[in-house]
Design a protein around this motif. Structure first.
Motif, PDB file in Angstrom:
ATOM      1  N   ASP A 162       0.999  -1.310  -0.499  1.00 38.90           N
ATOM      2  CA  ASP A 162       0.097  -0.568  -0.247  1.00 38.90           C
ATOM      3  C   ASP A 162       1.031   1.402  -0.160  1.00 38.90           C
ATOM      4  O   ASP A 162       0.715   2.113  -0.878  1.00 38.90           O
ATOM      5  CB  ASP A 162      -0.782  -0.142   1.073  1.00 38.90           C
ATOM      6  CG  ASP A 162      -1.971  -1.096   1.096  1.00 38.90           C
ATOM      7  OD1 ASP A 162      -2.828  -1.123   0.230  1.00 38.90           O
ATOM      8  OD2 ASP A 162      -2.083  -1.575   2.371  1.00 38.90           O
ATOM      9  N   LEU A 163       2.475   1.236   0.473  1.00 39.16           N
ATOM     10  CA  LEU A 163       2.749   2.452   0.905  1.00 39.16           C
ATOM     11  C   LEU A 163       4.271   2.510  -0.203  1.00 39.16           C
ATOM     12  O   LEU A 163       4.191   4.497   0.057  1.00 39.16           O
ATOM     13  CB  LEU A 163       3.139   3.256   2.472  1.00 39.16           C
ATOM     14  CG  LEU A 163       1.560   2.347   3.281  1.00 39.16           C
ATOM     15  CD1 LEU A 163       2.311   2.581   5.468  1.00 39.16           C
ATOM     16  CD2 LEU A 163       0.966   4.029   3.621  1.00 39.16           C
ATOM     17  N   ALA A 164       4.335   1.691  -0.209  1.00 34.33           N
ATOM     18  CA  ALA A 164       5.659   1.866  -1.504  1.00 34.33           C
ATOM     19  C   ALA A 164       5.705   3.110  -1.818  1.00 34.33           C
ATOM     20  O   ALA A 164       6.758   3.738  -2.504  1.00 34.33           O
ATOM     21  CB  ALA A 164       5.740   0.481  -1.844  1.00 34.33           C
ATOM     22  N   GLY A 165       4.247   3.666  -3.262  1.00 35.66           N
ATOM     23  CA  GLY A 165       4.715   4.562  -3.314  1.00 35.66           C
ATOM     24  C   GLY A 165       4.544   5.660  -2.991  1.00 35.66           C
ATOM     25  O   GLY A 165       5.212   6.787  -3.487  1.00 35.66           O
ATOM     26  N   HIS A 166       4.113   5.423  -1.938  1.00 38.08           N
ATOM     27  CA  HIS A 166       4.140   6.978  -0.837  1.00 38.08           C
ATOM     28  C   HIS A 166       5.508   6.912  -0.584  1.00 38.08           C
ATOM     29  O   HIS A 166       5.524   8.726  -1.032  1.00 38.08           O
ATOM     30  CB  HIS A 166       3.188   7.138   0.419  1.00 38.08           C
ATOM     31  CG  HIS A 166       1.630   6.513  -0.361  1.00 38.08           C
ATOM     32  ND1 HIS A 166       0.828   8.214  -0.086  1.00 38.08           N
ATOM     33  CD2 HIS A 166       1.099   5.631  -1.382  1.00 38.08           C
ATOM     34  CE1 HIS A 166      -0.137   7.345  -0.204  1.00 38.08           C
ATOM     35  NE2 HIS A 166      -0.623   6.513  -1.315  1.00 38.08           N
ATOM     36  N   GLY A 167       6.221   6.344  -0.208  1.00 38.50           N
ATOM     37  CA  GLY A 167       7.698   6.555   0.569  1.00 38.50           C
ATOM     38  C   GLY A 167       8.256   6.970  -0.724  1.00 38.50           C
ATOM     39  O   GLY A 167       9.249   8.100  -0.633  1.00 38.50           O
ATOM     40  N   ALA A 168       8.160   6.671  -2.268  1.00 41.55           N
ATOM     41  CA  ALA A 168       9.100   7.173  -2.992  1.00 41.55           C
ATOM     42  C   ALA A 168       8.410   8.256  -3.223  1.00 41.55           C
ATOM     43  O   ALA A 168       9.419   9.679  -3.745  1.00 41.55           O
ATOM     44  CB  ALA A 168       8.846   5.998  -4.163  1.00 41.55           C
ATOM     45  N   GLY A 180       6.504 -11.890  -8.786  1.00 42.52           N
ATOM     46  CA  GLY A 180       5.269 -11.415  -9.145  1.00 42.52           C
ATOM     47  C   GLY A 180       5.328  -9.339  -8.577  1.00 42.52           C
ATOM     48  O   GLY A 180       6.284  -9.767  -7.012  1.00 42.52           O
ATOM     49  N   ARG A 181       4.237  -9.073  -8.780  1.00 39.82           N
ATOM     50  CA  ARG A 181       4.716  -7.594  -7.645  1.00 39.82           C
ATOM     51  C   ARG A 181       2.738  -7.356  -7.421  1.00 39.82           C
ATOM     52  O   ARG A 181       2.014  -8.536  -7.451  1.00 39.82           O
ATOM     53  CB  ARG A 181       3.936  -6.290  -8.396  1.00 39.82           C
ATOM     54  CG  ARG A 181       5.484  -6.233  -9.669  1.00 39.82           C
ATOM     55  CD  ARG A 181       5.215  -5.800 -10.433  1.00 39.82           C
ATOM     56  NE  ARG A 181       4.378  -4.160 -10.735  1.00 39.82           N
ATOM     57  CZ  ARG A 181       3.868  -3.528 -11.698  1.00 39.82           C
ATOM     58  NH1 ARG A 181       4.761  -3.681 -12.497  1.00 39.82           N
ATOM     59  NH2 ARG A 181       2.891  -2.724 -12.001  1.00 39.82           N
ATOM     60  N   PRO A 182       3.250  -7.042  -6.277  1.00 38.73           N
ATOM     61  CA  PRO A 182       1.903  -6.795  -5.078  1.00 38.73           C
ATOM     62  C   PRO A 182       1.249  -6.098  -5.804  1.00 38.73           C
ATOM     63  O   PRO A 182       1.058  -4.421  -5.757  1.00 38.73           O
ATOM     64  CB  PRO A 182       2.337  -5.761  -4.157  1.00 38.73           C
ATOM     65  CG  PRO A 182       3.942  -5.283  -4.703  1.00 38.73           C
ATOM     66  CD  PRO A 182       4.017  -5.878  -5.425  1.00 38.73           C
ATOM     67  N   ARG A 183      -0.251  -6.327  -5.157  1.00 39.16           N
ATOM     68  CA  ARG A 183      -1.542  -6.392  -6.173  1.00 39.16           C
ATOM     69  C   ARG A 183      -2.145  -5.165  -5.934  1.00 39.16           C
ATOM     70  O   ARG A 183      -2.986  -4.834  -6.527  1.00 39.16           O
ATOM     71  CB  ARG A 183      -2.272  -7.970  -6.295  1.00 39.16           C
ATOM     72  CG  ARG A 183      -3.876  -7.496  -6.564  1.00 39.16           C
ATOM     73  CD  ARG A 183      -4.761  -9.098  -6.289  1.00 39.16           C
ATOM     74  NE  ARG A 183      -4.401  -9.543  -6.698  1.00 39.16           N
ATOM     75  CZ  ARG A 183      -4.748 -10.808  -5.911  1.00 39.16           C
ATOM     76  NH1 ARG A 183      -4.731 -11.563  -5.218  1.00 39.16           N
ATOM     77  NH2 ARG A 183      -4.171 -12.011  -6.945  1.00 39.16           N
ATOM     78  N   ARG A 184      -1.872  -4.815  -4.481  1.00 40.22           N
ATOM     79  CA  ARG A 184      -2.341  -4.312  -3.809  1.00 40.22           C
ATOM     80  C   ARG A 184      -1.143  -2.397  -4.045  1.00 40.22           C
ATOM     81  O   ARG A 184      -2.056  -1.294  -3.435  1.00 40.22           O
ATOM     82  CB  ARG A 184      -2.702  -4.095  -2.490  1.00 40.22           C
ATOM     83  CG  ARG A 184      -3.996  -5.585  -2.200  1.00 40.22           C
ATOM     84  CD  ARG A 184      -4.333  -5.790  -1.562  1.00 40.22           C
ATOM     85  NE  ARG A 184      -3.277  -5.484  -0.162  1.00 40.22           N
ATOM     86  CZ  ARG A 184      -3.365  -5.172   1.649  1.00 40.22           C
ATOM     87  NH1 ARG A 184      -5.548  -5.579   1.624  1.00 40.22           N
ATOM     88  NH2 ARG A 184      -3.099  -4.496   2.802  1.00 40.22           N
ATOM     89  N   ALA A 185      -0.792  -2.252  -4.551  1.00 46.34           N
ATOM     90  CA  ALA A 185       0.666  -1.584  -4.239  1.00 46.34           C
ATOM     91  C   ALA A 185      -0.390  -0.152  -4.592  1.00 46.34           C
ATOM     92  O   ALA A 185       0.129   0.987  -4.739  1.00 46.34           O
ATOM     93  CB  ALA A 185       1.195  -1.024  -5.799  1.00 46.34           C
TER      94      ALA A 185
END
Length: 485
Positions: free
Chosen positions: A181-187, A463-468
């Motif tokens: 959920d949060l990796a995009g926010h951190g980036a 696989g990439r996290p589905r919920r990103a």
């Protein structure tokens, strides 16, 4: 300080790359020179690249000819190659780009721990030229604040300065939500801080270095929790550079402890042990009691996974002697560390050492704590392994089932890692009723796990996290403390 051996000097890859660069040679030219000198025409630049990235190491034949071609003592290259062999082969979970960052991180960690005041890490933002993990389509950056002390915000930063409160808020989100959920926010948060750093003048850049280090460390932590290994290493390398440039030895040690945690989780205990020891040695007397205890636990865990039981027990004893976190002396970014967390870290290491008896009571409270789904899932997996080591199949399945549900709630691929090992160890006992019930629960839960985690638990392949891309809800005032690295 406990008498750990000093970190080894630089490994082979960075030594070879430095010697080649000093001559102004390309990898192709080194390969051509080796072919001409040795009379073996089959060596290519691709092999030189593998040596520098430490995907492979040359044998005695090529080490001897490298010394001749580069004009250096053979002992220099042989010693560096021996040190690299002790660090082990780069695991398959780390791709080509991640392998380069891992090597650079290990090299900088050694240099810094050997001379914390004398290292010049270069521009902290040099790493931002490398690919970074994409933000999720629904991600939004945390709310930044205005410029401090009435200072005008730089135009290139979008008219805003990094806000420490916003970074702290993102850390609190990490208490409830996983990296998917949060990796995009951190980036995004890291990019915002980097823009402000680039646009600032020299004095303000110095002031922004701690914020850049914290943003990069948290971005690395969230990427690692989302299963983005290269993104995690990228964030940690940038964070280490910024912390070293800022002269913040405590935070630099913390960054290396978090990076050690990442390498330990992807099957690289030798690299993890080298980073953890460097973090502990470099932070030295400036580290708070809680940070010293945490870094010693990182050393103990990596040593246990590497099969170095004596070193692991020594580090556990030293961590117990630190006395745990002391109110008022701990840095804000270590708010999540408490006695219960340290007890669970001890239990995890004891399971890795094959000592489940004392480990189970230490892990049980963390695995059952309400409101902390990722923490419960992570330690629940280790608790299940402890029960299996004791031959207690039914309690192991019950704990693993509860941990699986917590992994679904947290959305953290990393939280499913230990459940993968539990599934493997249960594979030969499929006739047990408890094992069949757990298999049914696993089949029902798999569609709700992040894709990378689901592949690890029930199938194979990345696989990439589905919920990103899911935009997380703001947590309320009941946030638990699951640890933000």
């Amino acid at each position: 300080m406990i008498p750990f051996p000093p970190p080894d000097p630089r490994p082979f890859g960075p030594v070879l790359a430095e010697l080649r660069s000093a001559r102004g040679w390309s990898q192709q030219r080194v390969a051509a020179a080796l072919c001409a000198a040795s009379g073996v025409p089959t060596l290519t630049r691709h092999e030189i690249s593998r040596w520098e990235r430490q995907r492979r190491l040359p044998g005695d034949f090529w080490l001897g000819w490298l010394a001749v071609v580069l004009g250096v003592p053979g002992e220099l290259l042989a010693g560096a190659a021996a040190r690299s062999r002790r660090l082990g082969v780069v695991p398959a979970a780390i791709d080509r780009s991640g392998s380069r960052i891992r090597t650079a991180l290990l090299t900088l960690a050694h240099r810094w721990s050997a001379d914390p005041a004398g290292v010049r890490p270069g521009s902290p933002l040099a790493d931002l030229a490398r690919p970074r993990p994409p933000a999720g389509p629904g991600s939004r950056p945390p709310h930044p604040g205005g410029p401090p002390s009435g200072r005008a915000a730089p135009a290139a930063s979008g008219g805003r300065w990094p806000d420490p409160a916003g970074l702290a808020e993102l850390r609190r989100w990490d208490d409830l939500l996983g990296g998917a959920d949060l990796a995009g926010h951190g980036a995004r948060r890291l990019r915002h801080t980097a823009r402000a750093y680039r646009a600032a003048g020299p004095a303000d850049r110095r002031r922004l270095l701690p914020a850049l280090a914290e943003a990069a460390q948290l971005a690395g932590w969230l990427a690692a929790d989302a299963g983005q290994v290269t993104g995690g290493l990228h964030g940690y390398r940038l964070a280490l550079r910024a912390a070293v440039a800022a002269g913040d030895r405590a935070f630099a040690g913390h960054v290396l402890g978090a990076a050690s945690h990442l390498l330990a989780g992807v099957g690289d205990p030798a690299g993890a042990l080298a980073l953890a020891r460097s973090g502990y040695a470099g932070s030295g007397a400036v580290a708070s009691p809680g940070l010293r205890a945490l870094l010693l636990h990182r050393v103990a865990f990596a040593a246990a996974l590497a099969g170095r039981s004596r070193a692991a027990r020594q580090a556990l004893d030293a961590a117990a002697g630190c006395g745990g976190p002391e109110p008022g002396r701990e840095p804000p970014w270590l708010y999540w560390l408490d006695e219960a967390e340290l007890a669970a870290l001890t239990g995890r290491t004891l399971v890795a050492l094959g000592r489940p008896g004392p480990a189970v009571p230490l892990l049980a409270p963390a695995a059952r704590a309400p409101g902390r789904p990722r923490r419960a899932a992570l330690y629940g997996g280790w608790l299940a392994r402890g029960h299996l080591q004791l031959g207690e199949v039914e309690p192991a399945c019950a704990v693993a089932g509860a941990a699986l549900l917590d992994a679904v709630r947290s959305g953290s691929p990393r939280a499913v890692g230990q459940l993968t090992e539990v599934r493997r160890r249960l594979a030969g006992q499929h006739d047990e009723p408890a094992v069949r019930r757990y298999a049914d629960l696993l089949a029902a839960a798999r569609p709700y796990l992040p894709v990378g985690a689901a592949a690890g638990v029930g199938a194979s392949g990345p696989g990439r996290p589905r919920r990103a891309g899911r935009t997380p809800r703001r947590p309320g005032g009941t946030a638990g403390r699951t640890g933000t690295g």
